[in-house]
Write an enzyme that holds these catalytic residues in place. Structure first.
Site, PDB file in Angstrom:
ATOM      1  N   GLU A  43      -6.193   7.536  -1.705  1.00  0.00           N
ATOM      2  CA  GLU A  43      -5.965   6.165  -1.243  1.00  0.00           C
ATOM      3  C   GLU A  43      -6.287   5.191  -2.285  1.00  0.00           C
ATOM      4  O   GLU A  43      -5.728   3.814  -2.235  1.00  0.00           O
ATOM      5  CB  GLU A  43      -6.710   5.679  -0.039  1.00  0.00           C
ATOM      6  CG  GLU A  43      -6.491   6.743   1.122  1.00  0.00           C
ATOM      7  CD  GLU A  43      -4.787   6.598   1.808  1.00  0.00           C
ATOM      8  OE1 GLU A  43      -4.406   5.405   1.336  1.00  0.00           O
ATOM      9  OE2 GLU A  43      -4.274   7.580   2.247  1.00  0.00           O
ATOM     10  N   HIS A  62       0.852  -1.125   0.075  1.00  0.00           N
ATOM     11  CA  HIS A  62      -0.084  -0.080   0.002  1.00  0.00           C
ATOM     12  C   HIS A  62       0.890   1.211   0.018  1.00  0.00           C
ATOM     13  O   HIS A  62       0.402   2.187  -0.734  1.00  0.00           O
ATOM     14  CB  HIS A  62      -0.908   0.018   1.303  1.00  0.00           C
ATOM     15  CG  HIS A  62      -2.010   1.182   1.214  1.00  0.00           C
ATOM     16  ND1 HIS A  62      -3.033   1.213   1.042  1.00  0.00           N
ATOM     17  CD2 HIS A  62      -1.576   2.464   1.991  1.00  0.00           C
ATOM     18  CE1 HIS A  62      -3.465   2.460   1.256  1.00  0.00           C
ATOM     19  NE2 HIS A  62      -2.681   3.147   1.552  1.00  0.00           N
ATOM     20  N   GLU A  63       1.701   1.327   0.995  1.00  0.00           N
ATOM     21  CA  GLU A  63       2.673   2.535   1.115  1.00  0.00           C
ATOM     22  C   GLU A  63       3.602   2.563  -0.308  1.00  0.00           C
ATOM     23  O   GLU A  63       3.724   3.721  -0.684  1.00  0.00           O
ATOM     24  CB  GLU A  63       3.417   2.713   2.368  1.00  0.00           C
ATOM     25  CG  GLU A  63       2.705   2.580   3.747  1.00  0.00           C
ATOM     26  CD  GLU A  63       1.628   3.699   3.717  1.00  0.00           C
ATOM     27  OE1 GLU A  63       1.678   4.720   2.992  1.00  0.00           O
ATOM     28  OE2 GLU A  63       0.552   3.608   4.495  1.00  0.00           O
ATOM     29  N   HIS A  67       1.589   4.339  -2.828  1.00  0.00           N
ATOM     30  CA  HIS A  67       1.658   5.754  -2.751  1.00  0.00           C
ATOM     31  C   HIS A  67       3.145   6.347  -3.241  1.00  0.00           C
ATOM     32  O   HIS A  67       3.219   7.363  -3.981  1.00  0.00           O
ATOM     33  CB  HIS A  67       1.628   6.405  -1.364  1.00  0.00           C
ATOM     34  CG  HIS A  67       0.380   6.198  -0.644  1.00  0.00           C
ATOM     35  ND1 HIS A  67      -1.002   6.735  -1.379  1.00  0.00           N
ATOM     36  CD2 HIS A  67      -0.072   5.707   0.469  1.00  0.00           C
ATOM     37  CE1 HIS A  67      -2.037   6.606  -0.497  1.00  0.00           C
ATOM     38  NE2 HIS A  67      -1.446   5.906   0.454  1.00  0.00           N
ATOM     39  N   TYR A  94     -10.831   6.503   3.113  1.00  0.00           N
ATOM     40  CA  TYR A  94     -10.512   5.327   3.019  1.00  0.00           C
ATOM     41  C   TYR A  94     -11.542   4.387   2.606  1.00  0.00           C
ATOM     42  O   TYR A  94     -11.064   3.472   1.914  1.00  0.00           O
ATOM     43  CB  TYR A  94      -9.847   4.908   4.521  1.00  0.00           C
ATOM     44  CG  TYR A  94      -8.584   5.320   4.794  1.00  0.00           C
ATOM     45  CD1 TYR A  94      -7.260   4.752   4.319  1.00  0.00           C
ATOM     46  CD2 TYR A  94      -8.295   6.303   5.640  1.00  0.00           C
ATOM     47  CE1 TYR A  94      -6.174   5.121   4.536  1.00  0.00           C
ATOM     48  CE2 TYR A  94      -6.962   6.937   5.827  1.00  0.00           C
ATOM     49  CZ  TYR A  94      -6.003   6.142   5.456  1.00  0.00           C
ATOM     50  OH  TYR A  94      -4.634   6.766   5.608  1.00  0.00           O
TER      51      TYR A  94
END
Length: 722
Positions: free
Chosen positions: A509, A480-481, A484, A656
């Site tokens: 997100e 997930h990170e 980004h 989210y």
């Protein structure tokens, strides 16, 4: 050593060599320079000659240049081991915030910007968006209020909210509490967690100290057999930053006052106006509908978990009190997965050593997005550093740095720098996040400035007998990170204001959430995996010494483990999403009071805990402390640990969940049949990720999907299709 064609990036990486004093001096220099640019524009441009190019463009270009230093000046507060540098970084953030507020309420400059906007020049779409957004931001920052006491009060509020935000996050970053336990009390907690804990001396002889950092906290709540220990840890974690309780209350009261000064009914109305949802009603309807749909499933899941708890408690000859508590959930959720689905998270983690998992993830992004990641180590660091010292291009010795390039099919050009800071240390940001260090943009001479981005996480440290091993949920977090980070790297906008993840909060997100799906795809799990005993002879010997298995495990994760993992994807999903709903509904509750007096009178901790009980369906300590039928709802102050609501997600945490609508639609429409489809991956890169916030996010989705987004895939994924 890096391949020769990737040896020398066209742009040096940032330097990380400040002292506390130089950091503050640099901050003041930047602010003085920026103020002078606006002063000169106001002095030299009469309103009748105001245009985009002589009013807003110089300021936007100054913002671009300033961001190359300003993001890093504030970054040290999250990562530096030196308290004096963290304090200076916090002070720098405070100075920058106050400057930003001062500039955003500058009426003489706004009048020129207003005149330029009324000229109705023909601009390129991104410049037009920049003009409209900046013009509106001045009104939203107080210039819609007539000059005088009310506007002065609005500025006071903005200044104080900036101070609160910095103090709140500083308290979270520097929180260093913990609890002492005997080894017997921690029965069930994995040895690699317990062995890494601080050993006690004196009155704590024979005990170990458990901190509230994720690598300690989550395994204890998941594996500790002693319910009293889990309860102690859970409640202490909810109370670890109680200094933030008053700050949180002050923030929501001030936000409400500021919104009313601007003419809005509440802070949520002010914040959501510029997001995809547009109105609080859209948000509350979405959250309310989801709550109605999820509640029956949540109750059913609690019923099954309660039966499992009863069986477990009574098997030990203990009395069962008919309650399923907050500190029970991670433990019995894990127990259910092991018992009913034969899922052993510890065994699965053996196949996901941090280093090989990262290399596997980067390989996936290389294949689908047309990228090349080259780790920069040793002499190569010295070669690209402006100072000739490789240690100057990282802020800590544990940090990895990569140069990122387009592959041959994408033109072989340079993309930017990626940093990985993956293990906990004192004073460091305590969760997992992506930080932009330097955005990308087009410079006045037409050349491209390349971005630098950092992943800051808190995974367990390696030991001589084991590398850092990731539980599957940590693999998802990392993906997930990193999602980004990829968004940050491949974005190609004209202005830094729209770069990468600078999108509206209820969309930001979605790209990362979509990439989480790769962590549930059998072929990708297989490609990411490598049993840690194959990494070195030392690890192999240590594994064989500790293992009870008769045969050596396969090198990659076996199909039966993959199948058991995937079969659990939606187990207790309703409870997980009800937890997210609790956060989202609490956020909207504190930001939509009926009146200002209502928010001043709101008992925040009681509201947080009562809503959690009502929405999440889990009991808390209030069940243990009720007297005369009255329950104590003040046992914990979870909102004081909730950095999101102070750090930019205020009246936006719903994002989210709403982003999941978009991410599910994109994945199931385009990628579900073939997640490694490089053609579609590159189309996604160029259509969605590259554009950042440079156009309306709904237009971006429509461009990619070929239609407006639908909730169908989201509800189907949750098993809630009507």
């Amino acid at each position: 050593m890096a391949p020769s064609k990737y040896k020398k990036p066209p742009q040096a990486p940032p330097k990380f060599t400040p002292t506390p004093q130089s950091l503050l001096d640099d901050t003041k220099r930047l602010l003085d320079q920026s103020r002078k640019i606006q002063d000169d524009i106001v002095a030299q441009v009469p309103p009748e000659k105001a245009t985009f190019s002589n009013v807003l463009l110089p300021v936007a270009q100054d913002d671009d240049q300033m961001s190359l230093e300003s993001h890093i000046l504030g970054f040290y507060s999250a990562v530096s081991t030196e308290k004096a540098l963290r304090d200076a970084s916090n002070e720098a953030e405070s100075l920058m915030d106050k400057f930003s507020i001062e500039m955003s309420m500058r009426e003489d400059f706004y009048n020129l910007l207003d005149a330029a906007k009324k000229r109705n020049e023909k601009l390129d779409p991104e410049s037009q968006r920049l003009l409209e957004k900046n013009h509106k931001s001045y009104i939203r920052n107080g210039l819609g209020i007539p000059a005088g006491p009310k506007r002065d009060r609005f500025k006071e509020i903005k200044d104080r909210l900036s101070e609160i935000s910095i103090a709140f996050q500083k308290n979270l970053n520097e929180e260093n509490g913990g609890l002492w336990f005997t080894l017997e009390e921690l029965d069930g907690v994995p040895d690699d967690v317990v062995n890494n804990l601080e050993k006690g001396e004196g009155e704590n002889e024979g005990k170990v100290r458990l901190t509230f950092k994720y690598p300690d906290l989550f395994p204890t709540l998941k594996y500790a057999k002693n319910e009293n220990v889990r309860q102690k840890v859970f409640v202490a974690n909810e109370n670890k930053c109680n200094d933030n309780t008053a700050l949180f209350k002050e923030a929501i009261v001030l936000r409400d006052e500021a919104a009313r000064l601007l003419g809005y009914n509440n802070h949520a109305e002010f914040r959501i106006e510029d997001k995809m949802a547009k109105t609080p009603k859209t948000v509350t309807d979405f959250l309310g509908d989801l709550r109605t749909r999820l509640a029956p499933g949540g109750l059913e899941e609690v019923k099954k978990l309660l039966a499992l708890k009863k069986e477990d408690v009574e098997s030990r000859g203990e009395k069962f009190d008919e309650h399923y508590y907050l500190w029970d959930n991670r433990y019995y959720d894990r127990l259910m997965l092991e018992k009913d689905y034969k899922l052993d998270q510890t065994k699965i983690a053996e196949y996901f050593p941090l280093g090989t998992t990262i290399r596997g993830m980067l390989g996936i992004f290389e294949e689908i997005f047309g990228l090349v990641f080259v780790e920069i180590t040793g002499a190569d660091r010295d070669a690209i550093s402006e100072t000739g010292k490789g240690s100057d291009i990282v802020w800590h010795k544990d940090v990895q740095v990569f140069s990122v390039w387009d592959d041959d099919g994408e033109g072989s050009g340079f993309v930017g720098y990626l940093y990985l800071d993956l293990h906990p240390r004192e004073g460091k940001y305590g969760h997992a996040a992506n930080f932009n260090l330097q955005p990308g943009f087009i410079q006045p001479n037409g050349s491209r400035r390349y971005p630098a981005t950092a992943l800051v996480c808190n995974f367990s440290k390696p030991t001589p007998k084991k590398p850092s091993l990731l539980k599957h949920d940590e693999v998802v977090t990392l993906f997930h990170e990193l999602g980004h980070g990829i968004h940050d790297l491949v974005s190609r906008t004209t202005y830094s204001q729209f770069h990468g993840t600078n999108t509206v909060r209820d969309f930001v997100e979605a790209p990362s959430q979509m990439l989480e799906n790769w962590c549930w795809t059998p072929s990708q799990l297989k490609s990411l995996s490598k049993h840690y005993s194959y990494l070195s002879p030392e690890y192999k010997a240590a594994f064989e010494e500790s293992s009870k298995e008769s045969s050596h495990p396969p090198e990659t994760i076996p199909d039966d483990l993959i199948n058991s993992l995937i079969s659990t994807k939606h187990v207790n999903d309703a409870l997980f999403n009800l937890r997210q709903l609790h956060f989202g509904i609490f956020d909207m509750t504190v930001h939509t009071p009926a009146s200002h007096d209502d928010i001043k009178a709101l008992p925040v901790s009681e509201t947080y805990n009562q809503l959690r009980k009502e929405i999440s369906k889990l009991d808390g300590p209030e069940e243990l402390s009720s007297k005369d039928g009255k329950k104590n709802w003040t046992w914990g102050h979870g909102q004081a640990t909730f950095g999101h609501l102070i750090g930019g997600y205020d009246a936006g945490y719903y994002g989210y969940l709403s982003s999941q609508v978009y991410s599910a639609d994109m994945f199931h429409t385009v990628f579900a049949k073939d997640p490694m489809n490089g053609k579609e991956g590159r189309r996604y890169r160029h259509t969605v990720l590259e554009r950042g916030g440079s156009q309306d996010e709904m237009d971006t989705l429509v461009d990619f999907l070929g239609r407006k987004p639908s909730t169908e895939a989201f509800y189907r994924e949750l098993g809630l299709s009507s």
